[in-house]
Every structure is written in C-alpha cells, then in structure tokens.
Design an enzyme around this catalytic site. Structure first.
Site, PDB file in Angstrom:
ATOM      1  N   THR A   1      11.811   6.514  13.000  1.00  0.00           N
ATOM      2  CA  THR A   1      11.396   6.157  14.356  1.00  0.00           C
ATOM      3  C   THR A   1      10.592   4.855  14.324  1.00  0.00           C
ATOM      4  O   THR A   1       9.520   4.813  13.723  1.00  0.00           O
ATOM      5  CB  THR A   1      10.489   7.290  14.947  1.00  0.00           C
ATOM      6  OG1 THR A   1      11.050   8.540  14.573  1.00  0.00           O
ATOM      7  CG2 THR A   1      10.349   7.172  16.442  1.00  0.00           C
TER       8      THR A   1
ATOM      9  N   TYR B   1      11.169  12.605  -8.016  1.00  0.00           N
ATOM     10  CA  TYR B   1      11.259  14.000  -7.600  1.00  0.00           C
ATOM     11  C   TYR B   1      11.687  14.974  -8.718  1.00  0.00           C
ATOM     12  O   TYR B   1      11.888  16.159  -8.446  1.00  0.00           O
ATOM     13  CB  TYR B   1      12.249  14.120  -6.436  1.00  0.00           C
ATOM     14  CG  TYR B   1      11.691  13.685  -5.084  1.00  0.00           C
ATOM     15  CD1 TYR B   1      11.195  12.391  -4.897  1.00  0.00           C
ATOM     16  CD2 TYR B   1      11.686  14.545  -3.991  1.00  0.00           C
ATOM     17  CE1 TYR B   1      10.707  11.982  -3.664  1.00  0.00           C
ATOM     18  CE2 TYR B   1      11.206  14.148  -2.753  1.00  0.00           C
ATOM     19  CZ  TYR B   1      10.723  12.867  -2.593  1.00  0.00           C
ATOM     20  OH  TYR B   1      10.239  12.470  -1.365  1.00  0.00           O
TER      21      TYR B   1
ATOM     22  N   HIS C   1      14.275  13.273   4.483  1.00  0.00           N
ATOM     23  CA  HIS C   1      13.532  12.012   4.362  1.00  0.00           C
ATOM     24  C   HIS C   1      13.983  11.064   5.460  1.00  0.00           C
ATOM     25  O   HIS C   1      15.130  11.152   5.917  1.00  0.00           O
ATOM     26  CB  HIS C   1      13.794  11.382   2.978  1.00  0.00           C
ATOM     27  CG  HIS C   1      12.762  10.356   2.599  1.00  0.00           C
ATOM     28  ND1 HIS C   1      12.748   9.084   3.111  1.00  0.00           N
ATOM     29  CD2 HIS C   1      11.687  10.438   1.753  1.00  0.00           C
ATOM     30  CE1 HIS C   1      11.723   8.419   2.600  1.00  0.00           C
ATOM     31  NE2 HIS C   1      11.053   9.224   1.764  1.00  0.00           N
ATOM     32  N   GLY C   2      13.123  10.164   5.869  1.00  0.00           N
ATOM     33  CA  GLY C   2      13.512   9.115   6.817  1.00  0.00           C
ATOM     34  C   GLY C   2      14.565   8.214   6.172  1.00  0.00           C
ATOM     35  O   GLY C   2      14.605   8.093   4.943  1.00  0.00           O
ATOM     36  N   ASP C   3      15.372   7.563   7.001  1.00  0.00           N
ATOM     37  CA  ASP C   3      16.449   6.744   6.416  1.00  0.00           C
ATOM     38  C   ASP C   3      15.974   5.319   6.070  1.00  0.00           C
ATOM     39  O   ASP C   3      16.779   4.438   5.808  1.00  0.00           O
ATOM     40  CB  ASP C   3      17.654   6.695   7.373  1.00  0.00           C
ATOM     41  CG  ASP C   3      17.324   5.969   8.677  1.00  0.00           C
ATOM     42  OD1 ASP C   3      16.148   5.576   8.864  1.00  0.00           O
ATOM     43  OD2 ASP C   3      18.235   5.802   9.494  1.00  0.00           O
TER      44      ASP C   3
ATOM     45  N   TYR D   1       2.438   3.433  -5.014  1.00  0.00           N
ATOM     46  CA  TYR D   1       3.638   3.337  -4.213  1.00  0.00           C
ATOM     47  C   TYR D   1       3.379   2.740  -2.848  1.00  0.00           C
ATOM     48  O   TYR D   1       4.124   1.894  -2.357  1.00  0.00           O
ATOM     49  CB  TYR D   1       4.227   4.746  -4.086  1.00  0.00           C
ATOM     50  CG  TYR D   1       5.134   4.960  -2.918  1.00  0.00           C
ATOM     51  CD1 TYR D   1       6.343   4.285  -2.846  1.00  0.00           C
ATOM     52  CD2 TYR D   1       4.787   5.829  -1.880  1.00  0.00           C
ATOM     53  CE1 TYR D   1       7.180   4.481  -1.766  1.00  0.00           C
ATOM     54  CE2 TYR D   1       5.620   6.024  -0.815  1.00  0.00           C
ATOM     55  CZ  TYR D   1       6.811   5.342  -0.763  1.00  0.00           C
ATOM     56  OH  TYR D   1       7.628   5.528   0.306  1.00  0.00           O
TER      57      TYR D   1
ATOM     58  N   ASP E   1     -13.100 -26.613 -14.225  1.00  0.00           N
ATOM     59  CA  ASP E   1     -13.745 -25.301 -14.121  1.00  0.00           C
ATOM     60  C   ASP E   1     -15.150 -25.362 -14.719  1.00  0.00           C
ATOM     61  O   ASP E   1     -15.418 -24.794 -15.774  1.00  0.00           O
ATOM     62  CB  ASP E   1     -12.850 -24.280 -14.868  1.00  0.00           C
ATOM     63  CG  ASP E   1     -13.398 -22.864 -14.838  1.00  0.00           C
ATOM     64  OD1 ASP E   1     -14.230 -22.566 -13.968  1.00  0.00           O
ATOM     65  OD2 ASP E   1     -12.973 -22.054 -15.691  1.00  0.00           O
TER      66      ASP E   1
END
Ligand code: SPV
Ligand code: MG
Length: 431
Positions: free
Chosen positions: A122, A75, A89-91, A43, A204
């Site tokens: 923040t 969750y 939770h943060g937005d 994540y 190659d």
C-alpha cells in the site's frame, strides 16, 4: 487449520500492515514474527521502540494468534521451526537487496511445500508521512546521540564509514548490500579530520578549525539519521575543548575521539616521518576529565585515542596510557597503528581486555586493511572505522573524468563511467 507466517520489521502498524494482516487471516491462523534489534539495524533502520513494545503492538491485533521473534533476516531457521503453510509478504521486495530475502523464502518454502502469498504494497500519502516521521525522529539530537551506546550493546562490531559532506552522508545512510545470506549496512559515520580537510584542499593539521568542522557536521546531520563519531583531533586547548564538547553534544553527535598529541598535529599515518609530540599523561587526562565534567547527558561519549604505537613508544606505554585515560573518564579507547599487519593492535586489545572487560575498543584499520571485522571482534574490538576510503575512491574517479574531458575535448567518453542524471537527482530526498 492452515498456518500463515508474516514477519514485521516496523515500529508502527499502519494501514498497509493492516491490509496485509487481513489478507493473511484469510488463509488461516496468523503467526507474526518480530525481527530482532540486531537484524533490524542491519536490514532496515534503528528501531525507535523496544522489541517488547513491537511484540505487544502485534499481540494487540485481533487477527494475530501468536507472536514470535525472528532472529535472522533470512527465513531458514524460522520456517524450519514453524513450517507455516503460507508466508505472506508485501510485494515491494522484488527488486534491490531485499529480493535476496524473497529468494530465500521461496527456497525454504519449497523444502516442505509451503506457499508464498504476495500482497500489493500500500503506497499512500499517509504511509509516506508515517515513514518520514520515523526518519525525522531518528535524526533528532536526543534520539540520535544515544544510539552509538545502544549499538554497542546490540551489534557484534559497530561498522563506521568516513563521511565529509551531505552526499557522502547519504552513501553511509543508504547503502545496503546483500552478501553471505544476509543484508548489511553501516551503523555509524566518522567525520575524519583528514577527509574533512582534504575535501577543502587543506592539510590535516587542525588548520580547518572547529567552526568549519561543525559546518560539515551540520551538513551530515541534515540529511542522515545514523550516529556520528567526530574526529576532534587533539581537542585543542582545554579551555576551548569544553565549549566544543557542549556544542557537539547539543547538536546530537554521539562521540568525539581526541588524540593524545599536542602542538602542531600531523596526520598519524606519517608516523615518525614528521615531528609529532605526544601529550603528557597528566595533561591529556586533565583534558578528558574537563570534557566529561561539562557534558550534560549520559549518551555522549569521549573516546581517548592513543598514539603510542604510531609514535613508536611501545606497547607498555600504550597500555599505561589506556589505563590512565579510562581512570580519567574516557568512555572508550581508540588504539591506532600504521603497521601493515594487525599483530600489535591484537596484542594491545588482548592485554587491555584482561584488565578492562567492558570498556569499548575502537580501531582504524587503514594500513592493516586485510583484517576482517570478525577477527577484530574476536580480539574484543567494538568499533571499526573505515576512516578515509570514500575520499580515496572519489579522488581518482573525479581525476579520471577530468583527464578524459581534457583529452577528448568533450564529455562523451567519460559518460560511460558516470551516474545518470536521473539517478543523481533521485538520490536526494525531497520534502
Ligand atoms: C582521520 O581520519 O583523520 C584520522 C585517522 O584521524 S588517521 O588518518 O589514520 O590518522
Ligand atoms: Mg584525524
């Protein structure tokens, strides 16, 4: 008293987290979740501190009454278990792939009447600096190099994508998708000889020499944090190979893969259509031993690539070589195949696993591309390399644009397929 749940996937508690915890405490008793390593990697980014450290870090915060480990990014389980009255939770999860987690929380809270509280995230210079510092730390050679070995112990299969430039490195670094109720991203990067050569318009055949390959490695290292597996072709002369091992290890490359061919190397996907010579077991083992002897850390891996199936020398030869290479010190085995189905790779893996339970297996499913990561893992594969797909997708896109401009005598018609200038500019991080 009401209970409040907040999950953290961070290595450091900064002002933003403190604001969130303060807000959470206004609603009741705070239970903090720590996202486990496996899900952190899928994540977010690789944790720079252990899960025990992350648990202690939260336990030390007075407003937090209890710390639990959250084992899945979604969750469902944790909320069914804890049934908190609130999730805080943060937005900052309202857009992009993270919005799937937000939707999942809403669904699960609705099942029992829980509520979601979103705290304004923040953003300030200090927090950005902390974030940048963690990323810079992850990019440092000492921390990056050992991450491949660590990943082998954390994820079911290390998903590796080809990169050949800073730009493709950024794609490997930053691409995150939401699917099947989770988020996913690549774990590691493969610097392919085929794609590095192709990007330079060269065949190659080890014509693009190690100095030039190292330049590509540096371009990728410069803008990424994920571990690098370098395609080191045949490794060249043993006398040269040892110097390159030292250089690449010092740079922070996690692993090199050397193939058991000798003389003029041709790409494996030609198979027996071109003349290719397999090295002797004795000489290749001497090369592996020489490389292992000069490396200075335990982190760096030398992976032996077996070309017996490519060159139609049979399963027995592949397995005998695998045994000899492991005994010579190879940290992992790459088995290559150009068959359309994975049967021979599965057969190899099953037999190899009977004898070597722990030695990692690496595969490159270019021609047997219908196989899934889950199926490979079931046969004991630890690393899957998508070895050339970024190059092969970019070429037709670029050629199409060139044709459109030529045909229309202007760029207007091509533009609808192009990334916007704004997006390409914001893709690049600035210091
Ligand atoms: C490469 O990507 O350069 C490889 C894998 O060596 S293959 O092209 O399949 O040989
Ligand atoms: Mg190659």
């Amino acid at each position: 008293m009401s209970t409040v749940y907040a999950c953290f996937c961070t290595d450091i508690i900064h002002e933003g987290h403190k604001n969130l915890i303060k807000k959470a405490a206004e609603y009741g008793e705070v239970i903090a979740g720590v996202l486990c390593d496996r899900e952190m990697v899928r994540y977010n980014r690789f944790p720079t501190v252990s899960i025990e450290h992350r648990i202690r870090m939260l336990e030390d915060i007075p407003e937090i009454s209890r710390v639990v480990v959250q084992n899945e990014i979604m969750y469902d389980k944790i909320l069914a278990e804890l049934k908190p009255d609130y999730v805080v939770h943060g937005d900052n999860w309202q857009g992009g792939p993270e919005s799937a987690i937000r939707a999942n929380v809403a669904i699960n809270l609705a099942k029992y009447g829980g509520k979601l509280i979103e705290v304004p995230y923040t953003y300030n210079e200090e927090i950005k600096k902390i974030d940048d510092r963690i990323r810079d730390k992850l990019a440092m050679p000492e921390l990056r190099r050992g991450r491949l070995k660590k990943l082998l112990g954390i994820v079911p299969i290390v998903k590796t994508i080809e990169v050949h430039s800073g730009l493709t490195g950024l794609i490997a670094e930053k691409t995150v998708v939401e699917h099947d109720g989770g988020l996913d991203q690549f774990d590691a990067m493969w610097i392919s000889s085929l794609c590095d050569s192709t990007a330079k318009g060269k065949p190659d055949i080890e014509l693009v020499d190690m100095s030039s390959r190292i330049r590509t490695v540096e371009d990728v290292l410069d803008v990424t944090t994920k571990p690098i597996i370098l395609d080191a072709d045949t490794g060249g002369l043993i006398e040269h190979f040892v110097y390159n091992v030292r250089t690449l290890e010092r740079m922070g490359v996690s692993a090199i893969i050397v193939e058991d061919k000798t003389g003029l190397k041709k790409n494996s996907l030609f198979g027996t259509e071109v003349k290719q010579t397999q090295d002797t077991v004795e000489h290749f083992c001497a090369k592996l031993r020489a490389g292992k002897k000069v490396q200075r850390t335990d982190d760096f891996m030398i992976i032996a690539r077996i070309e017996s199936l490519i060159l139609e020398k049979g399963m027995e030869d592949a397995l005998n070589r695998a045994k000899a290479y492991v005994e010579a010190g190879a940290d992992a085995i790459m088995i290559h195949s150009r068959k359309k189905d994975p049967a021979e790779v599965f057969a190899f893996c099953d037999k190899f696993r009977q004898e070597f339970a722990k030695v990692p297996i690496v595969v490159v499913p270019t021609s047997y591309n219908q196989v899934t990561e889950g199926e490979l893992a079931e046969h004991g594969v630890n690393v899957v390399i998508y070895a050339n797909q970024l190059t092969r997708s970019a070429f037709p896109a670029m050629e199409g644009t060139a044709k459109s401009i030529l045909a229309n005598h202007r760029a207007y018609e091509a533009d609808k397929n192009l990334m916007s200038i704004k997006d390409i500019i914001s893709l690049i991080d600035t210091l």
